[in-house]
Scaffold this active site. Sequence first.
Site, PDB file in Angstrom:
ATOM      1  N   THR A  15      20.336  20.539  95.579  1.00 58.04           N
ATOM      2  CA  THR A  15      20.523  21.471  94.465  1.00 58.04           C
ATOM      3  C   THR A  15      19.184  21.845  93.837  1.00 58.04           C
ATOM      4  O   THR A  15      18.175  21.160  94.008  1.00 58.04           O
ATOM      5  CB  THR A  15      21.449  20.866  93.389  1.00 58.04           C
ATOM      6  OG1 THR A  15      20.856  19.684  92.863  1.00 58.04           O
ATOM      7  CG2 THR A  15      22.819  20.539  93.974  1.00 58.04           C
ATOM      8  N   ASP A  16      19.203  22.942  93.089  1.00 58.42           N
ATOM      9  CA  ASP A  16      17.997  23.411  92.410  1.00 58.42           C
ATOM     10  C   ASP A  16      18.096  23.151  90.914  1.00 58.42           C
ATOM     11  O   ASP A  16      19.027  22.483  90.458  1.00 58.42           O
ATOM     12  CB  ASP A  16      17.764  24.891  92.719  1.00 58.42           C
ATOM     13  CG  ASP A  16      18.915  25.790  92.264  1.00 58.42           C
ATOM     14  OD1 ASP A  16      19.737  25.358  91.422  1.00 58.42           O
ATOM     15  OD2 ASP A  16      18.990  26.931  92.744  1.00 58.42           O
ATOM     16  N   GLN A  17      17.182  23.694  90.131  1.00 50.59           N
ATOM     17  CA  GLN A  17      17.178  23.468  88.685  1.00 50.59           C
ATOM     18  C   GLN A  17      18.401  24.048  87.996  1.00 50.59           C
ATOM     19  O   GLN A  17      18.732  23.639  86.892  1.00 50.59           O
ATOM     20  CB  GLN A  17      15.918  24.064  88.051  1.00 50.59           C
ATOM     21  CG  GLN A  17      14.709  23.179  88.206  1.00 50.59           C
ATOM     22  CD  GLN A  17      13.550  23.698  87.384  1.00 50.59           C
ATOM     23  OE1 GLN A  17      13.277  24.897  87.384  1.00 50.59           O
ATOM     24  NE2 GLN A  17      12.881  22.797  86.688  1.00 50.59           N
ATOM     25  N   VAL A  20      22.840  24.228  91.361  1.00 48.83           N
ATOM     26  CA  VAL A  20      23.615  24.747  92.492  1.00 48.83           C
ATOM     27  C   VAL A  20      22.834  24.519  93.774  1.00 48.83           C
ATOM     28  O   VAL A  20      21.624  24.269  93.759  1.00 48.83           O
ATOM     29  CB  VAL A  20      23.951  26.256  92.330  1.00 48.83           C
ATOM     30  CG1 VAL A  20      24.782  26.489  91.089  1.00 48.83           C
ATOM     31  CG2 VAL A  20      22.708  27.112  92.304  1.00 48.83           C
TER      32      VAL A  20
END
Length: 141
Positions: A15-17, A20
């Site tokens: 996931t990213d910041q 998601v």
Amino acid sequence: MIISTKEIEVRYAETDQMGVVYHANYLVWMEVGRTQLIKDLGFSYASLESEGYISPVIDLQIAYKKPLRYGETATIKTWIGYYDGFRSVYEYEVFTPNGDLAITASSTHVCVKKESFKPISFRKLFPDWHEKYLHAAKKED
């Protein structure tokens, strides 16, 4: 047409910041889907490589529809959308846990000699794979 299904639990590292799945991770999942489809057809990509051949991506299309988040389970559906004995186009759909479409994608591959990257005729060198791919790619009426 044969459709392979594989589930993957979304890991935190994917996931990213925004919380998601980071867009590039779908490419890894597509490879997981391709590998599963090849296995479902009775073959092994690793055995192809051990014989001195690889199947690089020459084109990639992807459309992002809905996000997936950490802890959710993604369902990857993979099938052969086109095959002509030289080029294979794999198609993918990835679904969220509630069945919403997260991505649609396709990747185009050719088979080449590992040492030279010279394209080969899959039809001639791997007749068993060729026949299975022809059958798997057929559209049912």
